[in-house]
Design a protein around this motif. Structure first.
Motif, mmCIF file in Angstrom:
data_model
loop_
_atom_site.group_PDB
_atom_site.id
_atom_site.type_symbol
_atom_site.label_atom_id
_atom_site.label_comp_id
_atom_site.label_asym_id
_atom_site.label_seq_id
_atom_site.Cartn_x
_atom_site.Cartn_y
_atom_site.Cartn_z
ATOM 1 N N UNK A 94 12.406 6.674 -0.717
ATOM 2 C CA UNK A 94 11.451 6.689 -1.824
ATOM 3 C C UNK A 94 12.160 6.504 -3.164
ATOM 4 N N UNK A 95 13.287 7.175 -3.315
ATOM 5 C CA UNK A 95 14.032 7.083 -4.580
ATOM 6 C C UNK A 95 14.461 5.646 -4.865
ATOM 7 N N UNK A 96 15.100 5.004 -3.898
ATOM 8 C CA UNK A 96 15.606 3.650 -4.128
ATOM 9 C C UNK A 96 14.466 2.635 -4.261
ATOM 10 N N UNK A 97 13.383 2.841 -3.520
ATOM 11 C CA UNK A 97 12.254 1.920 -3.608
ATOM 12 C C UNK A 97 11.548 2.038 -4.951
ATOM 13 N N UNK A 98 11.347 3.271 -5.410
ATOM 14 C CA UNK A 98 10.717 3.477 -6.720
ATOM 15 C C UNK A 98 11.591 2.890 -7.816
ATOM 16 N N UNK A 99 12.892 3.073 -7.695
ATOM 17 C CA UNK A 99 13.800 2.518 -8.702
ATOM 18 C C UNK A 99 13.719 1.003 -8.748
ATOM 19 N N UNK A 100 13.664 0.368 -7.579
ATOM 20 C CA UNK A 100 13.560 -1.089 -7.547
ATOM 21 C C UNK A 100 12.224 -1.555 -8.117
ATOM 22 N N UNK A 101 11.146 -0.860 -7.759
ATOM 23 C CA UNK A 101 9.816 -1.242 -8.241
ATOM 24 C C UNK A 101 9.740 -1.139 -9.756
ATOM 25 N N UNK A 102 10.330 -0.109 -10.329
ATOM 26 C CA UNK A 102 10.307 0.050 -11.785
ATOM 27 C C UNK A 102 11.085 -1.059 -12.471
ATOM 28 N N UNK A 103 12.207 -1.453 -11.878
ATOM 29 C CA UNK A 103 12.975 -2.550 -12.455
ATOM 30 C C UNK A 103 12.188 -3.847 -12.424
ATOM 31 N N UNK A 104 11.339 -3.993 -11.407
ATOM 32 C CA UNK A 104 10.526 -5.203 -11.299
ATOM 33 C C UNK A 104 9.214 -5.089 -12.072
ATOM 34 N N UNK A 105 8.976 -3.908 -12.646
ATOM 35 C CA UNK A 105 7.738 -3.698 -13.381
ATOM 36 C C UNK A 105 6.517 -3.632 -12.503
ATOM 37 N N UNK A 106 6.687 -3.133 -11.267
ATOM 38 C CA UNK A 106 5.588 -3.078 -10.322
ATOM 39 C C UNK A 106 5.243 -1.638 -9.977
ATOM 40 N N UNK A 107 4.051 -1.457 -9.456
ATOM 41 C CA UNK A 107 3.609 -0.148 -8.995
ATOM 42 C C UNK A 107 3.997 0.034 -7.534
ATOM 43 N N UNK A 108 4.458 1.233 -7.192
ATOM 44 C CA UNK A 108 4.854 1.500 -5.814
ATOM 45 C C UNK A 108 3.642 1.743 -4.928
ATOM 46 N N UNK A 109 2.714 2.554 -5.402
ATOM 47 C CA UNK A 109 1.548 2.902 -4.591
ATOM 48 C C UNK A 109 0.385 1.989 -4.946
ATOM 49 N N UNK A 110 0.253 0.909 -4.204
ATOM 50 C CA UNK A 110 -0.824 -0.052 -4.425
ATOM 51 C C UNK A 110 -1.449 -0.426 -3.086
ATOM 52 N N UNK A 111 -2.317 -1.410 -3.109
ATOM 53 C CA UNK A 111 -3.017 -1.792 -1.876
ATOM 54 C C UNK A 111 -2.062 -2.237 -0.777
ATOM 55 N N UNK A 112 -1.066 -3.030 -1.126
ATOM 56 C CA UNK A 112 -0.131 -3.541 -0.121
ATOM 57 C C UNK A 112 0.732 -2.427 0.467
ATOM 58 N N UNK A 113 1.181 -1.500 -0.374
ATOM 59 C CA UNK A 113 1.995 -0.394 0.148
ATOM 60 C C UNK A 113 1.154 0.537 1.010
ATOM 61 N N UNK A 114 -0.115 0.718 0.661
ATOM 62 C CA UNK A 114 -1.003 1.547 1.474
ATOM 63 C C UNK A 114 -1.219 0.916 2.846
ATOM 64 N N UNK A 115 -1.382 -0.391 2.871
ATOM 65 C CA UNK A 115 -1.528 -1.088 4.154
ATOM 66 C C UNK A 115 -0.261 -0.962 4.987
ATOM 67 N N UNK A 116 0.888 -1.050 4.341
ATOM 68 C CA UNK A 116 2.158 -0.926 5.039
ATOM 69 C C UNK A 116 2.306 0.458 5.657
ATOM 70 N N UNK A 117 2.006 1.481 4.883
ATOM 71 C CA UNK A 117 2.130 2.862 5.372
ATOM 72 C C UNK A 117 1.195 3.091 6.558
ATOM 73 N N UNK A 118 -0.039 2.640 6.441
ATOM 74 C CA UNK A 118 -1.009 2.841 7.517
ATOM 75 C C UNK A 118 -0.601 2.073 8.776
ATOM 76 N N UNK A 119 -0.105 0.865 8.605
ATOM 77 C CA UNK A 119 0.307 0.053 9.755
ATOM 78 C C UNK A 119 1.449 0.710 10.517
ATOM 79 N N UNK A 120 2.352 1.380 9.803
ATOM 80 C CA UNK A 120 3.487 2.038 10.450
ATOM 81 C C UNK A 120 3.142 3.439 10.934
ATOM 82 N N UNK A 121 2.181 4.073 10.282
ATOM 83 C CA UNK A 121 1.885 5.472 10.587
ATOM 84 C C UNK A 121 1.352 5.658 12.000
ATOM 85 N N UNK A 122 0.480 4.783 12.438
ATOM 86 C CA UNK A 122 -0.138 4.944 13.755
ATOM 87 C C UNK A 122 0.896 4.891 14.885
#
Length: 215
Positions: A94-122
């Motif tokens: 989470x730390x490294x991903x959030x750091x990369x997202x901030x450098x790219x000016x992007x949000x970490x928790x968005x529609x695509x990340x939610x889909x990714x989490x759900x796809x892996x969670x099951x």
């Protein structure tokens, strides 16, 4: 000619925007490296504990030779190590991903990340429950390859929502887990290779491919 180049550039930009809106591209390669190092630390802890009395050696484990108290101690230790490794890997990832997202000016928790989490969670949740059942019936040696297989399936299921390179890692994890089913004497070794070495290699490859040039 000039108009065709402009059209091509426009299409490229549209494609990039569509990809960013449908895929989570902020996964950091350093997340994989940190997860791999943490997993290797957990594998070392398990090996040392097994060598210090619970097992004569990792590859000599025979369930019938141990009492119910031994089995209970083994299961508690393995579950504890697994939970600690999982928590530390999630925190570092989470730390490294959030750091990369901030450098790219992007949000970490968005529609695509939610889909990714759900796809892996099951697959991950299913595999976790399955492993608990294996431990319940003292099939401890099977828990190691099962975690690799279900983790690989989770990566494969989530790869369509993130970098396609994750798909290659998924196939490697699944293959290693299946191999481990027929190589029961070295399940801890294959687990270390899957969650440790493969993560480190994958993470470094992703870092040099996507992040180093922009760091």
């Amino acid at each position: 000619m000039h108009e065709s180049r402009e059209h091509l550039q426009t299409l490229t930009e549209i494609r990039s925007l569509m990809e960013r809106s449908s895929k989570f591209l902020s996964l950091s390669g350093l997340s994989g490296v940190s997860a791999g190092l943490i997993a290797l630390g957990g594998a070392v802890a398990v090996y040392m504990r097994m060598r210090m009395g619970l097992f004569t050696a990792v590859h000599d484990y025979q369930p019938d030779l141990y009492t119910d108290a031994d089995h209970s101690s083994i299961k508690q230790f393995l579950v504890t190590v697994a939970v600690v490794v999982l928590i530390l890997a999630l925190l570092s990832g989470t730390y490294f991903t959030v750091r990369k997202a901030r450098r790219q000016g992007q949000s970490v928790w968005n529609t695509s990340s939610q889909r990714l989490v759900w796809a892996m969670l099951v697959p991950l949740a299913t595999g976790g429950v399955f492993c608990l059942a294996l431990l319940q019936y003292n099939l401890i040696w099977l828990a190691f390859p099962v975690t690799l297989i279900f983790y690989g399936l989770a990566l494969l299921n989530g790869s369509k929502y993130t970098l396609r390179d994750v798909e290659s890692l998924a196939y490697c994890e699944i293959a290693l887990g299946l191999l481990s089913l027929f190589w029961p004497g070295y399940n801890l070794l294959t687990w270390s290779l899957g969650f440790g070495v493969l993560h480190i290699v994958y993470g470094l490859a992703m870092y040099y491919k996507y992040e180093r040039t922009t760091a």
